[in-house]
Write a protein that holds these residues in place. Structure first.
Motif, PDB file in Angstrom:
ATOM      1  N   GLU A   1      37.532  42.671  26.041  1.00 37.89           N
ATOM      2  CA  GLU A   1      37.021  42.931  27.393  1.00 37.89           C
ATOM      3  C   GLU A   1      38.091  42.611  28.429  1.00 37.89           C
ATOM      4  N   ALA A   2      38.088  43.377  29.504  1.00 37.81           N
ATOM      5  CA  ALA A   2      39.065  43.186  30.580  1.00 37.81           C
ATOM      6  C   ALA A   2      38.995  41.767  31.153  1.00 37.81           C
ATOM      7  N   LYS A   3      37.795  41.232  31.262  1.00 37.73           N
ATOM      8  CA  LYS A   3      37.623  39.883  31.822  1.00 37.73           C
ATOM      9  C   LYS A   3      38.346  38.836  30.976  1.00 37.73           C
ATOM     10  N   ILE A   4      38.250  38.973  29.654  1.00 42.00           N
ATOM     11  CA  ILE A   4      38.900  38.022  28.741  1.00 42.00           C
ATOM     12  C   ILE A   4      40.420  38.149  28.861  1.00 42.00           C
ATOM     13  N   ILE A   5      40.911  39.384  28.859  1.00 38.35           N
ATOM     14  CA  ILE A   5      42.355  39.602  28.960  1.00 38.35           C
ATOM     15  C   ILE A   5      42.895  39.052  30.280  1.00 38.35           C
ATOM     16  N   ALA A   6      42.193  39.340  31.378  1.00 36.76           N
ATOM     17  CA  ALA A   6      42.639  38.866  32.697  1.00 36.76           C
ATOM     18  C   ALA A   6      42.682  37.339  32.741  1.00 36.76           C
ATOM     19  N   GLY A   7      41.644  36.686  32.235  1.00 35.53           N
ATOM     20  CA  GLY A   7      41.603  35.226  32.224  1.00 35.53           C
ATOM     21  C   GLY A   7      42.731  34.627  31.400  1.00 35.53           C
ATOM     22  N   ARG A   8      42.965  35.203  30.223  1.00 35.77           N
ATOM     23  CA  ARG A   8      44.041  34.696  29.361  1.00 35.77           C
ATOM     24  C   ARG A   8      45.410  34.936  30.001  1.00 35.77           C
ATOM     25  N   TYR A   9      45.559  36.084  30.643  1.00 38.80           N
ATOM     26  CA  TYR A   9      46.847  36.395  31.270  1.00 38.80           C
ATOM     27  C   TYR A   9      47.152  35.400  32.394  1.00 38.80           C
ATOM     28  N   ILE A  10      46.178  35.173  33.275  1.00 42.92           N
ATOM     29  CA  ILE A  10      46.396  34.256  34.395  1.00 42.92           C
ATOM     30  C   ILE A  10      46.641  32.836  33.892  1.00 42.92           C
ATOM     31  N   ASN A  11      45.912  32.432  32.863  1.00 40.20           N
ATOM     32  CA  ASN A  11      46.125  31.102  32.292  1.00 40.20           C
ATOM     33  C   ASN A  11      47.529  30.986  31.696  1.00 40.20           C
ATOM     34  N   ALA A  12      47.959  32.007  30.949  1.00 43.90           N
ATOM     35  CA  ALA A  12      49.296  31.984  30.353  1.00 43.90           C
ATOM     36  C   ALA A  12      50.375  32.040  31.429  1.00 43.90           C
ATOM     37  N   PHE A  13      50.123  32.829  32.469  1.00 45.06           N
ATOM     38  CA  PHE A  13      51.066  32.951  33.587  1.00 45.06           C
ATOM     39  C   PHE A  13      51.274  31.598  34.267  1.00 45.06           C
ATOM     40  N   ASN A  14      50.183  30.917  34.577  1.00 50.63           N
ATOM     41  CA  ASN A  14      50.295  29.609  35.230  1.00 50.63           C
ATOM     42  C   ASN A  14      50.858  28.564  34.289  1.00 50.63           C
ATOM     43  N   GLY A  15      50.537  28.671  32.995  1.00 51.85           N
ATOM     44  CA  GLY A  15      51.146  27.776  32.009  1.00 51.85           C
ATOM     45  C   GLY A  15      52.652  27.956  31.957  1.00 51.85           C
ATOM     46  N   MET A  16      53.098  29.205  32.060  1.00 48.16           N
ATOM     47  CA  MET A  16      54.530  29.482  32.061  1.00 48.16           C
ATOM     48  C   MET A  16      55.199  28.829  33.271  1.00 48.16           C
ATOM     49  N   ILE A  17      54.555  28.917  34.436  1.00 47.88           N
ATOM     50  CA  ILE A  17      55.122  28.320  35.650  1.00 47.88           C
ATOM     51  C   ILE A  17      55.282  26.810  35.484  1.00 47.88           C
ATOM     52  N   VAL A  18      54.236  26.155  34.994  1.00 44.09           N
ATOM     53  CA  VAL A  18      54.294  24.696  34.814  1.00 44.09           C
ATOM     54  C   VAL A  18      55.377  24.324  33.802  1.00 44.09           C
ATOM     55  N   THR A  19      55.494  25.112  32.734  1.00 42.02           N
ATOM     56  CA  THR A  19      56.504  24.851  31.709  1.00 42.02           C
ATOM     57  C   THR A  19      57.910  25.016  32.285  1.00 42.02           C
ATOM     58  N   ILE A  20      58.112  26.039  33.104  1.00 43.90           N
ATOM     59  CA  ILE A  20      59.412  26.232  33.760  1.00 43.90           C
ATOM     60  C   ILE A  20      59.702  25.067  34.700  1.00 43.90           C
ATOM     61  N   GLN A  21      58.693  24.642  35.464  1.00 45.04           N
ATOM     62  CA  GLN A  21      58.873  23.527  36.398  1.00 45.04           C
ATOM     63  C   GLN A  21      59.203  22.230  35.664  1.00 45.04           C
ATOM     64  N   ALA A  22      58.769  22.144  34.403  1.00 42.68           N
ATOM     65  CA  ALA A  22      59.053  20.950  33.601  1.00 42.68           C
ATOM     66  C   ALA A  22      60.429  21.004  32.946  1.00 42.68           C
TER      67      ALA A  22
END
Length: 196
Positions: free
Chosen positions: A156-177
């Motif tokens: 479902e689009a909702k699941i993909i969108a949620g996972r994408y945004i979560n992974a996107f923000n996880g990537m930002i935090v990982t880069i900041q670390a």
């Protein structure tokens, strides 16, 4: 633009909001003093209190501005390059920011959500509403990309969108670390795979 009887307008409210928004984005809500904000905005305290109740009111309006600006930019991107490419452009924009400036600010909503959680209930609620609108926009983009055959309809689009945004923000935090380039490249690939 606010004015008072007998007084000429002393500043452009949209302009000072944009200046304040960028200051909060760089320094966070708690680390931004009113004195520093006044210098950044180029206004006096009396003018500030004529337009805003307090620092929290200013920040709330900056969050509104950020949300509107982000969604507008996102829509323009979608119209120019398509829904899937617009989603991927989010992560590429962050990577480009890192390359150009040597640092990454991340998403003001997410940064503020972490900072305001369990401390500033009204702001925290507003941030949650903003995140909800952004997730809805991402879900809509995923659906459009699915209809175009750019993204699989297996999930479902909702699941993909949620996972994408979560992974996107996880990537930002990982880069900041302090993530290595190898890890950053792997995280970028993970984001691409989520949208296959």
């Amino acid at each position: 633009m606010r004015t008072t009887v007998g007084r000429p307008k002393s500043f452009d409210e949209d302009e000072v909001l944009a200046l304040a928004m960028n200051y909060f984005w760089e320094h966070g809500y708690e680390n931004s003093s009113l004195d520093e904000l006044l210098v950044t905005m180029g206004i006096k305290k009396s003018s500030f209190y004529h337009a805003f109740k307090n620092k929290e009111d200013l920040f709330s309006r900056c969050l509104d501005l950020y949300g509107k600006t982000l969604l507008n930019h996102f829509e323009i991107l979608k119209n120019e390059i398509g829904p899937k490419a617009a989603l991927l452009a989010l992560s590429e924009g962050m990577i480009n920011e890192l390359k150009e400036s040597g640092k990454i600010r991340g998403c003001l909503l997410m940064n503020s959500g972490k900072e305001c959680y369990n401390r500033h209930s009204a702001l925290s609620h507003q941030i949650g509403v903003g995140l909800h609108f952004f997730l809805e926009a991402c879900e809509r983009f995923v659906k459009e990309a699915q209809e175009k055959g750019e993204i699989s309809k297996e999930k479902e689009a909702k699941i993909i969108a949620g996972r994408y945004i979560n992974a996107f923000n996880g990537m930002i935090v990982t880069i900041q670390a302090g993530a290595s380039q190898e890890l950053i490249d792997d995280l970028r690939e993970n984001l691409r795979e989520l949208l296959e």
